[in-house]
Motif scaffolding. Structure first.
Motif, mmCIF file in Angstrom:
data_model
loop_
_atom_site.group_PDB
_atom_site.id
_atom_site.type_symbol
_atom_site.label_atom_id
_atom_site.label_comp_id
_atom_site.label_asym_id
_atom_site.label_seq_id
_atom_site.Cartn_x
_atom_site.Cartn_y
_atom_site.Cartn_z
ATOM 1 N N THR A 150 0.860 -1.185 0.000
ATOM 2 C CA THR A 150 0.000 0.000 0.000
ATOM 3 C C THR A 150 0.893 1.231 0.000
ATOM 4 O OG1 THR A 150 -0.078 0.209 2.411
ATOM 5 C CG2 THR A 150 -1.682 -1.280 1.387
ATOM 6 N N LEU A 151 0.298 2.394 -0.163
ATOM 7 C CA LEU A 151 1.088 3.629 -0.131
ATOM 8 C C LEU A 151 1.772 3.818 1.215
ATOM 9 C CD1 LEU A 151 -1.260 6.104 -2.049
ATOM 10 C CD2 LEU A 151 0.888 5.076 -2.853
ATOM 11 N N ALA A 152 1.202 3.220 2.268
ATOM 12 C CA ALA A 152 1.806 3.329 3.595
ATOM 13 C C ALA A 152 3.136 2.586 3.677
ATOM 14 C CB ALA A 152 0.847 2.784 4.654
ATOM 15 N N HIS A 153 3.352 1.648 2.740
ATOM 16 C CA HIS A 153 4.599 0.889 2.733
ATOM 17 C C HIS A 153 5.749 1.647 2.074
ATOM 18 C CE1 HIS A 153 1.963 -2.909 3.070
ATOM 19 N NE2 HIS A 153 2.602 -2.743 4.205
ATOM 20 N N ASN A 154 5.462 2.745 1.409
ATOM 21 C CA ASN A 154 6.530 3.489 0.729
ATOM 22 C C ASN A 154 7.566 3.966 1.747
ATOM 23 O OD1 ASN A 154 7.655 4.721 -1.668
ATOM 24 N ND2 ASN A 154 7.101 6.680 -0.732
ATOM 25 N N GLY A 155 8.817 3.592 1.528
ATOM 26 C CA GLY A 155 9.889 3.952 2.446
ATOM 27 C C GLY A 155 10.072 2.996 3.603
ATOM 28 N N THR A 156 9.193 1.987 3.680
ATOM 29 C CA THR A 156 9.303 1.003 4.769
ATOM 30 C C THR A 156 10.471 0.059 4.512
ATOM 31 O OG1 THR A 156 6.905 1.074 5.143
ATOM 32 C CG2 THR A 156 8.098 -0.836 6.006
ATOM 33 N N GLU A 157 11.176 -0.303 5.578
ATOM 34 C CA GLU A 157 12.290 -1.253 5.454
ATOM 35 C C GLU A 157 11.770 -2.689 5.509
ATOM 36 O OE1 GLU A 157 16.474 -0.953 7.290
ATOM 37 O OE2 GLU A 157 15.430 -2.410 8.575
ATOM 38 N N LEU A 158 12.170 -3.465 4.532
ATOM 39 C CA LEU A 158 11.868 -4.898 4.499
ATOM 40 C C LEU A 158 13.174 -5.652 4.730
ATOM 41 C CD1 LEU A 158 10.016 -7.346 3.873
ATOM 42 C CD2 LEU A 158 10.630 -7.048 1.463
ATOM 43 N N GLY A 159 13.197 -6.498 5.768
ATOM 44 C CA GLY A 159 14.435 -7.205 6.115
ATOM 45 C C GLY A 159 14.268 -8.705 6.100
ATOM 46 N N CYS A 160 15.372 -9.381 5.826
ATOM 47 C CA CYS A 160 15.394 -10.838 5.793
ATOM 48 C C CYS A 160 16.624 -11.305 6.578
ATOM 49 C CB CYS A 160 15.469 -11.321 4.349
ATOM 50 S SG CYS A 160 15.952 -13.040 4.153
ATOM 51 N N THR A 161 16.418 -12.188 7.545
ATOM 52 C CA THR A 161 17.505 -12.725 8.361
ATOM 53 C C THR A 161 17.598 -14.232 8.162
ATOM 54 O OG1 THR A 161 17.221 -11.012 10.040
ATOM 55 C CG2 THR A 161 18.422 -12.987 10.698
ATOM 56 N N VAL A 162 18.809 -14.708 7.885
ATOM 57 C CA VAL A 162 19.059 -16.139 7.723
ATOM 58 C C VAL A 162 19.920 -16.596 8.891
ATOM 59 C CG1 VAL A 162 20.045 -17.945 6.273
ATOM 60 C CG2 VAL A 162 18.906 -15.977 5.215
ATOM 61 N N THR A 163 19.422 -17.585 9.636
ATOM 62 C CA THR A 163 20.132 -18.119 10.794
ATOM 63 C C THR A 163 20.488 -19.586 10.538
ATOM 64 O OG1 THR A 163 18.942 -16.640 12.289
ATOM 65 C CG2 THR A 163 20.034 -18.545 13.279
ATOM 66 N N TYR A 164 21.737 -19.949 10.857
ATOM 67 C CA TYR A 164 22.185 -21.337 10.730
ATOM 68 C C TYR A 164 22.215 -21.940 12.133
ATOM 69 C CZ TYR A 164 23.284 -19.961 6.007
ATOM 70 O OH TYR A 164 23.172 -19.499 4.710
ATOM 71 N N PRO A 165 21.152 -22.658 12.507
ATOM 72 C CA PRO A 165 20.977 -23.061 13.910
ATOM 73 C C PRO A 165 22.026 -24.043 14.414
ATOM 74 C CG PRO A 165 19.337 -24.131 12.507
ATOM 75 C CD PRO A 165 20.040 -23.115 11.655
ATOM 76 N N ALA A 166 22.609 -24.830 13.531
ATOM 77 C CA ALA A 166 23.599 -25.812 13.974
ATOM 78 C C ALA A 166 24.872 -25.152 14.486
ATOM 79 C CB ALA A 166 23.934 -26.785 12.839
ATOM 80 N N VAL A 167 25.113 -23.902 14.043
ATOM 81 C CA VAL A 167 26.338 -23.197 14.420
ATOM 82 C C VAL A 167 26.033 -21.951 15.247
ATOM 83 C CG1 VAL A 167 28.492 -22.218 13.530
ATOM 84 C CG2 VAL A 167 27.345 -24.034 12.270
ATOM 85 N N GLY A 168 24.811 -21.421 15.118
ATOM 86 C CA GLY A 168 24.433 -20.240 15.875
ATOM 87 C C GLY A 168 24.911 -18.939 15.275
ATOM 88 N N VAL A 169 25.031 -18.875 13.941
ATOM 89 C CA VAL A 169 25.425 -17.637 13.277
ATOM 90 C C VAL A 169 24.295 -17.203 12.351
ATOM 91 C CG1 VAL A 169 27.880 -18.122 13.411
ATOM 92 C CG2 VAL A 169 26.599 -18.881 11.412
ATOM 93 N N SER A 170 24.251 -15.903 12.043
ATOM 94 C CA SER A 170 23.180 -15.389 11.184
ATOM 95 C C SER A 170 23.718 -14.263 10.315
ATOM 96 C CB SER A 170 21.997 -14.900 12.020
ATOM 97 O OG SER A 170 22.385 -13.847 12.881
ATOM 98 N N THR A 171 22.949 -13.939 9.266
ATOM 99 C CA THR A 171 23.287 -12.868 8.334
ATOM 100 C C THR A 171 21.989 -12.210 7.890
ATOM 101 O OG1 THR A 171 24.374 -12.334 6.232
ATOM 102 C CG2 THR A 171 23.330 -14.490 6.392
ATOM 103 N N ARG A 172 22.043 -10.924 7.540
ATOM 104 C CA ARG A 172 20.817 -10.184 7.252
ATOM 105 C C ARG A 172 21.024 -9.246 6.082
ATOM 106 N NH1 ARG A 172 18.228 -5.279 8.827
ATOM 107 N NH2 ARG A 172 15.962 -5.537 9.179
ATOM 108 N N ARG A 173 19.948 -9.003 5.337
ATOM 109 C CA ARG A 173 19.919 -7.966 4.312
ATOM 110 C C ARG A 173 18.571 -7.258 4.390
ATOM 111 N NH1 ARG A 173 22.645 -6.722 -0.390
ATOM 112 N NH2 ARG A 173 23.798 -8.677 -0.430
ATOM 113 N N ALA A 174 18.584 -5.951 4.143
ATOM 114 C CA ALA A 174 17.350 -5.160 4.185
ATOM 115 C C ALA A 174 17.377 -4.128 3.072
ATOM 116 C CB ALA A 174 17.190 -4.480 5.541
#
Length: 353
Positions: free
Chosen positions: A324-348
């Motif tokens: 919607t127009l309310a989403h304009n400028g909103t940050e969308l983020g994605c986080t990937v976590t590797y549970p066997a090691v306990g590390v994660s990485t993110r992009r937004a």
């Protein structure tokens, strides 16, 4: 020597897209044999039109040169019989097979991707194929494997490996990988095909990948910091036994640096549902990563896994929402976590509606 996957420098695209390639920096193969070079790349796959992949010789013109391998029927390769060909069917697979290796295959090669208006030559990373003469009868015990490999925590790595030995000796074939400086008589192997000598980790986090008699390829999944060691291979078949101590593999482990790949439509229109994809780094065969979204969207996310060959899997998540127009400028983020090691990485990224 058969090196494994390393990452090229990244060239940034719009909305978080990245052109990157994972392929061996160099490989050594004997005349008359064949070699498979695992390769994966990232690109702008959203551009309309058919996808074409090529391998060119170093210095060859991308527009007018004849490729050595091609999926474009209008630009056939130098050798139409397929002696050099692309191996994988997946969209992001650039793996190369060279059969009946000849001395004049000793060249540098680069990969090119085309899909509609999206085109890119990965010139920043070129593969060197080194060709050696065939073995003489006196050269029995030889191994072809990477001298070293660098891999990030949480990801996985396939190390192609082949060896020669006395396979005529009677008895079953047993293959092992040991840590450097460990005694093969008494130490517990890291990897083993001998049921009487099980490995340290019975769950198969580190395991042999190939079924062929002369295959010593190694897969390490859910890579941890303490995997940073040197390893050597051992072969046993009846009275024929040999530890390849003259050539030891170094596994170097770094922090997780790669970010997820976010694919967002170029045009977001209010009221029209869209799919946004977050692809996890790597194509791992170990514990599946956990992919989460941030941004407070009224949405539905679906996890997707796609087999890539050699037991590896590409993981992603598809988020479906209605902007919607309310989403304009909103940050969308994605986080990937590797549970066997306990590390994660993110992009937004920020949306433009």
């Amino acid at each position: 020597v058969l090196p494994v996957l390393v990452c090229s420098p990244a060239a940034q695209l719009s909305q978080g897209q990245v052109y990157r390639i994972q392929v061996a920096p160099h490989v050594t193969v004997q005349q008359g044999l064949c070699v498979l070079l695992p390769c994966h790349f990232t690109a702008d796959f959203e551009s309309p039109g058919p996808l074409y992949k090529y391998w060119f010789l170093e210095g060859a013109d991308k527009d007018h040169g004849v490729p050595v391998a091609s999926t474009n029927p209008d630009r056939p390769p130098q050798e139409s019989r397929g002696r050099i060909r692309l191996a994988g069917e997946a969209e992001d697979d650039c793996s190369l097979i060279i059969s009946d290796v000849r001395a004049d295959d000793r060249r540098r090669y680069y990969f090119r991707f085309e899909k509609g208006e999206s085109k890119y030559s990965y010139l920043e990373f070129q593969l060197l194929v080194n060709v050696t003469a065939q073995l003489s009868q006196g050269q029995v015990y030889r191994i072809q494997v990477a001298p070293h490999v660098t891999v990030q925590q949480g990801l996985c790595v396939l190390l192609p490996c082949n060896f020669t030995a006395n396979f005529k000796s009677p008895g079953p074939v047993y293959k092992y990988w040991f840590l450097r400086d460990t005694n093969w008589h008494r130490s517990v192997p890291v990897v083993s095909t001998n049921p009487d000598r099980p490995p340290k980790e019975p769950r198969g986090r580190i395991r042999l990948a190939g079924e062929a008699e002369d295959d010593c390829s190694l897969i390490i999944s859910d890579v941890r910091a303490d995997d940073r060691r040197r390893y050597y291979f051992r072969f046993e078949k009846g009275e024929s036994k040999y530890s390849y101590l003259e050539f030891q593999l170094l596994v170097n482990v770094t922090e997780l640096r790669d970010q997820p790949v976010l694919r967002v439509p170029e045009v977001l229109k209010p009221g029209q549902p869209v799919n946004v994809t977050c692809q996890a780094p790597g194509t791992c065969s170990g514990t599946p990563p956990q992919i989460t979204w941030t941004g407070g969207f009224d949405s539905t996310a679906m996890d997707v896994s796609e087999p890539q060959g050699n037991g590896s899997v590409s993981y992603s998540s598809v988020l479906r929402f209605t902007p919607t127009l309310a989403h304009n400028g909103t940050e969308l983020g994605c986080t990937v976590t590797y549970p066997a090691v306990g590390v994660s990485t993110r992009r937004a990224l920020r949306l433009h509606v």
